[in-house]
Design an enzyme around this catalytic site. Sequence first.
Site, PDB file in Angstrom:
ATOM      1  N   GLU B  61      -2.817   1.654  -5.524  1.00  0.00           N
ATOM      2  CA  GLU B  61      -1.517   1.139  -5.091  1.00  0.00           C
ATOM      3  C   GLU B  61      -1.419  -0.387  -5.172  1.00  0.00           C
ATOM      4  O   GLU B  61      -0.406  -0.931  -5.603  1.00  0.00           O
ATOM      5  CB  GLU B  61      -1.203   1.587  -3.655  1.00  0.00           C
ATOM      6  N   HIS B 130      -0.615  10.228   7.659  1.00  0.00           N
ATOM      7  CA  HIS B 130       0.503  10.557   6.770  1.00  0.00           C
ATOM      8  C   HIS B 130       1.827  10.649   7.523  1.00  0.00           C
ATOM      9  O   HIS B 130       2.795  11.178   7.002  1.00  0.00           O
ATOM     10  CB  HIS B 130       0.248  11.883   6.038  1.00  0.00           C
TER      11      HIS B 130
END
Lengths: 328, 329
Positions: B61, B130
Amino acid sequence: MNVSSSMFHEIDLDGAKDLYRKLVLARFFEEQAAVLYSQGHIYGFCHLYIGQEAVIAGLSHVKQPQDSVVTSYRDHAHMLALGVPPNVIMAELCGRTQGCSRGKGGSMHMYCKERNFYGGNGIVGAQVSIGAGLAFAHKYNDDGGVAFTFYGDGAANQGQVFEAFNMASLWKLPVVFVLENNHYALGTAENRAVSGSGLSTRGDSFGIPTIMVDGMDVFDVIKKSKNVIEKVRCGDGPVILHMDTYRYKGHSMSDPANYRSRDEVENIKKTRDPILNTKKILLSDFGVSTDDLTKIENETKVVVETAARFAIESSEPDSSDLEKDVIL
Amino acid sequence: MSKTTSFRLAIRDAIADEMRRDPRIFLIGEEVAQYQGAYKASQDLLKEFGHKRVIDTPIAEYGFAGIGVGAAFAGLRPIVEFMTFNFAMQAIDHIVNSAAKTLYMSGGSINCPIVFRGPNGAPRNVAAQHSQCFASWYAHCPGLKVVAPYTAIEANGLLKAAIRDDNPVVFLEHESLYGKNFEIPDNEILPMPLDRAIVVRGGADVTITAFSISVDQALSVADELQNKHGISAEVINLVSLRPIDKDTIIKSVKKTGRILNIEEGWLECGIGSEIISIVIEDAFDYLDCEPKRVATAGVPMPYSKNLEQLALPDTNQIVNLIKCMCRLN
């Protein structure tokens, strides 16, 4: 000096003089910046390039107009070599509105879109991913450009550098990674920060070739990089130019550099100084006269003094500038 | 309004429409091409636009966000997809330090037209790493625009506007909305303003502000208040979290005299904190009771179903809170 004579023949007299002018401009500009810093005109962080001039002088010689450049916070000399006027760089260092970032960026955050120069980055290593992105754009637009992406031995240990290597190689991006290895990440010597077989093999597992270059020798920089860069331009994928170089001053103006010996620094200044050694070659191999070189030096002194005066006489940003350019 | 589409397809269609319009736009991220999106938000895009413009990345990322920023500096218009905004934590340096600050640091000479998008907030049953809302993190930063659509029309219209915007835009989707169907108009959805809240339900007694999936909850709360307690709630879908549309909020509070914000983020320094500050500063004299914030409990999201339910904003509790605000308890 380990330079083949054929190398000299590719550089004509004017080219040689131009190289010398770039070297002394970078040196004199930084010396002038140090003076302005000591006088309080420049403040905050200021990282000087003194000692490393051959790297950018040599690479700017082989750079094409369509190429782009991004580097770290040690960025003054890169802008100078790309032809950005010294006045606006010095004014930026002084936080003036006539500066290239209108006084809002300072030493570490300078840009020149007209010259495809994208900073100046204060986050160590961040410019390496950005450089891969510039290369991505060159490939996407098929404009024949390469992205020169400069980083130091300190940045070389940042995780995102490996991410950028991986994607640049995977996608054959036209990026020239220029490792300016001055052997100290602030005060941490290379051997205290780098494991395994060292920085020269970091590209291996990504299939990125590393070219070892004497980064104190402008002719070696040109010789080793020229053909390699053309391969990158043709789509062969990235390379790492590993520049063995040295900074004479501390990491920044506030660093006394007590982590290395005076002998080490003096020895390099005496034997490997990029300006002294280039001067010798210009005199012996190019038939440049001492007068020619003195003329270049004197002209450059005037340029740098003019930049200092311009900066000091420039105005501070207007208070109305505070909230400008946050968002378009 | 005569047909429906899912939030997911609305996202996909916006990307496709924009990519047809402007060859500088490309989509980059993990699993966006061959896999067609971890949440299938890029279905068929590879087929139509090819590998040049729909690009699968390694799991990196930080690196691919930086590559997107560099490409945007050079004049391309990247859409960077994060598989979730939880993973964008790896890349937040480029979102804030590189994308958001460079226009200012360069004295206005270098802009960064880029969209960072992906699911944000708490989908269900996936636990702490998450399940987090990052709205207030990005809404804090000058140089960013931050939007969070609720309906499919918003997803489509706001994404089109975000892609056309010359600034970095953080575009917060919600995993639990991807499969939800919404009515859409027959004709083309136009780009929507990135800085305007939407009054989704008019009311007189209390203002409920919310964004993303919390708008769903706000509407349920409003239904129950109306049907069971005779309280008329005005529901404002904030849409934009930076800038926050103060005018719409203030106008509503001046009418209702009461305000409560619902969000999936944490309470402290959350979007609700900002909403209440705005109201206190600009409409203090119009308030009939103290403003309220409802947010997720101050814990990393637990996995166990019962604990997760306890952690998230609860519709009954919100109804009761508003009854108290309206002195009906």
